[in-house]
Design a protein around this motif. Structure first.
Motif, PDB file in Angstrom:
ATOM      1  N   THR A   1     -28.008 125.687 -21.384  1.00  0.00           N
ATOM      2  CA  THR A   1     -28.043 124.708 -22.471  1.00  0.00           C
ATOM      3  C   THR A   1     -29.154 125.056 -23.461  1.00  0.00           C
ATOM      4  O   THR A   1     -28.954 125.007 -24.676  1.00  0.00           O
ATOM      5  N   ALA A   2     -30.316 125.411 -22.930  1.00  0.00           N
ATOM      6  CA  ALA A   2     -31.441 125.787 -23.799  1.00  0.00           C
ATOM      7  C   ALA A   2     -31.107 127.039 -24.596  1.00  0.00           C
ATOM      8  O   ALA A   2     -31.373 127.099 -25.802  1.00  0.00           O
ATOM      9  N   ASP A   3     -30.511 128.029 -23.939  1.00  0.00           N
ATOM     10  CA  ASP A   3     -30.135 129.260 -24.638  1.00  0.00           C
ATOM     11  C   ASP A   3     -29.114 128.960 -25.733  1.00  0.00           C
ATOM     12  O   ASP A   3     -29.190 129.510 -26.842  1.00  0.00           O
ATOM     13  N   SER A   4     -28.167 128.076 -25.428  1.00  0.00           N
ATOM     14  CA  SER A   4     -27.158 127.696 -26.415  1.00  0.00           C
ATOM     15  C   SER A   4     -27.804 126.967 -27.588  1.00  0.00           C
ATOM     16  O   SER A   4     -27.476 127.226 -28.753  1.00  0.00           O
ATOM     17  N   ALA A   5     -28.746 126.060 -27.291  1.00  0.00           N
ATOM     18  CA  ALA A   5     -29.432 125.328 -28.351  1.00  0.00           C
ATOM     19  C   ALA A   5     -30.259 126.274 -29.217  1.00  0.00           C
ATOM     20  O   ALA A   5     -30.278 126.150 -30.447  1.00  0.00           O
ATOM     21  N   VAL A   6     -30.919 127.233 -28.585  1.00  0.00           N
ATOM     22  CA  VAL A   6     -31.706 128.220 -29.346  1.00  0.00           C
ATOM     23  C   VAL A   6     -30.776 129.060 -30.218  1.00  0.00           C
ATOM     24  O   VAL A   6     -31.069 129.309 -31.394  1.00  0.00           O
ATOM     25  N   ALA A   7     -29.649 129.485 -29.641  1.00  0.00           N
ATOM     26  CA  ALA A   7     -28.698 130.291 -30.416  1.00  0.00           C
ATOM     27  C   ALA A   7     -28.155 129.481 -31.590  1.00  0.00           C
ATOM     28  O   ALA A   7     -28.014 130.009 -32.709  1.00  0.00           O
ATOM     29  N   SER A   8     -27.863 128.191 -31.369  1.00  0.00           N
ATOM     30  CA  SER A   8     -27.376 127.337 -32.459  1.00  0.00           C
ATOM     31  C   SER A   8     -28.450 127.183 -33.536  1.00  0.00           C
ATOM     32  O   SER A   8     -28.140 127.233 -34.734  1.00  0.00           O
ATOM     33  N   ALA A   9     -29.692 126.986 -33.091  1.00  0.00           N
ATOM     34  CA  ALA A   9     -30.786 126.853 -34.054  1.00  0.00           C
ATOM     35  C   ALA A   9     -30.972 128.144 -34.846  1.00  0.00           C
ATOM     36  O   ALA A   9     -31.173 128.112 -36.070  1.00  0.00           O
ATOM     37  N   GLN A  10     -30.871 129.279 -34.160  1.00  0.00           N
ATOM     38  CA  GLN A  10     -30.993 130.570 -34.854  1.00  0.00           C
ATOM     39  C   GLN A  10     -29.850 130.762 -35.847  1.00  0.00           C
ATOM     40  O   GLN A  10     -30.054 131.264 -36.960  1.00  0.00           O
ATOM     41  N   ALA A  11     -28.648 130.361 -35.448  1.00  0.00           N
ATOM     42  CA  ALA A  11     -27.498 130.478 -36.354  1.00  0.00           C
ATOM     43  C   ALA A  11     -27.700 129.580 -37.575  1.00  0.00           C
ATOM     44  O   ALA A  11     -27.402 129.979 -38.716  1.00  0.00           O
ATOM     45  N   ALA A  12     -28.218 128.374 -37.342  1.00  0.00           N
ATOM     46  CA  ALA A  12     -28.479 127.456 -38.456  1.00  0.00           C
ATOM     47  C   ALA A  12     -29.540 128.036 -39.388  1.00  0.00           C
ATOM     48  O   ALA A  12     -29.434 127.913 -40.619  1.00  0.00           O
ATOM     49  N   VAL A  13     -30.544 128.680 -38.821  1.00  0.00           N
ATOM     50  CA  VAL A  13     -31.577 129.323 -39.646  1.00  0.00           C
ATOM     51  C   VAL A  13     -30.950 130.444 -40.474  1.00  0.00           C
ATOM     52  O   VAL A  13     -31.241 130.574 -41.674  1.00  0.00           O
ATOM     53  N   ARG A  14     -30.080 131.238 -39.849  1.00  0.00           N
ATOM     54  CA  ARG A  14     -29.428 132.326 -40.598  1.00  0.00           C
ATOM     55  C   ARG A  14     -28.558 131.761 -41.735  1.00  0.00           C
ATOM     56  O   ARG A  14     -28.553 132.293 -42.850  1.00  0.00           O
ATOM     57  N   VAL A  15     -27.826 130.676 -41.449  1.00  0.00           N
ATOM     58  CA  VAL A  15     -27.002 130.047 -42.487  1.00  0.00           C
ATOM     59  C   VAL A  15     -27.909 129.523 -43.601  1.00  0.00           C
ATOM     60  O   VAL A  15     -27.618 129.701 -44.797  1.00  0.00           O
ATOM     61  N   GLY A  16     -29.023 128.887 -43.213  1.00  0.00           N
ATOM     62  CA  GLY A  16     -29.967 128.373 -44.206  1.00  0.00           C
ATOM     63  C   GLY A  16     -30.569 129.497 -45.042  1.00  0.00           C
ATOM     64  O   GLY A  16     -30.727 129.357 -46.261  1.00  0.00           O
ATOM     65  N   GLN A  17     -30.894 130.617 -44.394  1.00  0.00           N
ATOM     66  CA  GLN A  17     -31.452 131.756 -45.129  1.00  0.00           C
ATOM     67  C   GLN A  17     -30.414 132.338 -46.088  1.00  0.00           C
ATOM     68  O   GLN A  17     -30.750 132.707 -47.225  1.00  0.00           O
ATOM     69  N   ALA A  18     -29.165 132.397 -45.641  1.00  0.00           N
ATOM     70  CA  ALA A  18     -28.102 132.909 -46.515  1.00  0.00           C
ATOM     71  C   ALA A  18     -27.917 131.973 -47.708  1.00  0.00           C
ATOM     72  O   ALA A  18     -27.753 132.434 -48.856  1.00  0.00           O
ATOM     73  N   GLU A  19     -27.930 130.673 -47.465  1.00  0.00           N
ATOM     74  CA  GLU A  19     -27.797 129.695 -48.552  1.00  0.00           C
ATOM     75  C   GLU A  19     -28.976 129.798 -49.498  1.00  0.00           C
ATOM     76  O   GLU A  19     -28.822 129.748 -50.720  1.00  0.00           O
ATOM     77  N   LEU A  20     -30.187 129.978 -48.957  1.00  0.00           N
ATOM     78  CA  LEU A  20     -31.375 130.141 -49.786  1.00  0.00           C
ATOM     79  C   LEU A  20     -31.265 131.393 -50.653  1.00  0.00           C
ATOM     80  O   LEU A  20     -31.586 131.363 -51.850  1.00  0.00           O
ATOM     81  N   ALA A  21     -30.794 132.470 -50.050  1.00  0.00           N
ATOM     82  CA  ALA A  21     -30.615 133.714 -50.822  1.00  0.00           C
ATOM     83  C   ALA A  21     -29.589 133.511 -51.935  1.00  0.00           C
ATOM     84  O   ALA A  21     -29.782 133.974 -53.068  1.00  0.00           O
ATOM     85  N   ARG A  22     -28.485 132.788 -51.633  1.00  0.00           N
ATOM     86  CA  ARG A  22     -27.458 132.529 -52.660  1.00  0.00           C
ATOM     87  C   ARG A  22     -28.037 131.670 -53.780  1.00  0.00           C
ATOM     88  O   ARG A  22     -27.839 131.958 -54.964  1.00  0.00           O
TER      89      ARG A  22
END
Length: 170
Positions: free
Chosen positions: A127-148
């Motif tokens: 569960t923790a690994d999944s939550a970390v992976a989700s948080a990392q994915a959200a950060v990547r999406v946020g970084q992509a949106e910031l770059a756009r």
């Protein structure tokens, strides 16, 4: 993600505690085995001593072997003492066996609890690994949106600069 990590750490701590309990109960079971062995040795010593001394515990044996009434009393007292010792040795053996069974039962229960706790720790880790992976994915999406957004900003700044230059020329 932080809560999942905290849950995983708690579950791992519980699994570690369960493992320590298993070790302690196994130690108790080993001690009970030692007590059984000591009780067996004590009983063996009693049987050996009785055999070597040729004690006939029956009333007829006491009467036949006694040289006089005082000897009969001494032999009866000895027989009584030996009987008490034998009963104590048998009782001790029985108590040691019961303690061993109880210790083994506690050890099995602790092992089952440790397995269940370890399974919970593994599930918490997933569960923790999944939550970390989700948080990392959200950060990547946020970084992509910031770059756009930065790209759009730069484009708009160029357009503003062009319009400002064109307006200054009028």
């Amino acid at each position: 993600a932080n809560q999942a990590l905290a849950d995983q750490l708690d579950a791992q701590a519980a699994a570690d505690a369960a493992a320590r309990k298993v070790t302690a109960t196994r130690s108790d079971a080993d001690a009970a085995s030692g007590a059984i062995e000591q009780a067996h040795q004590r009983l063996d010593q009693f049987i050996t001593a009785a055999y070597l001394q040729g004690v006939d515990a029956g009333s007829l044996g006491l009467l036949i072997e006694a040289a006089n009434p005082d000897d009969l009393v001494r032999r009866a007292e000895l027989t009584e003492a030996l009987a008490v010792d034998q009963k104590a040795a048998l009782d001790s053996l029985q108590r040691a066996r019961v303690a061993k069974v109880n210790a083994d039962s506690l050890a099995r229960a602790a092992e089952e609890q440790a397995r269940a706790t370890e399974a919970a720790a593994v599930a918490s880790k997933r569960t923790a690994d999944s939550a970390v992976a989700s948080a990392q994915a959200a950060v990547r999406v946020g970084q992509a949106e910031l770059a756009r957004v930065q790209t759009v900003r730069v484009s708009l700044e160029h357009q503003l600069d062009a319009l400002t230059a064109k307006d200054a020329g009028l």
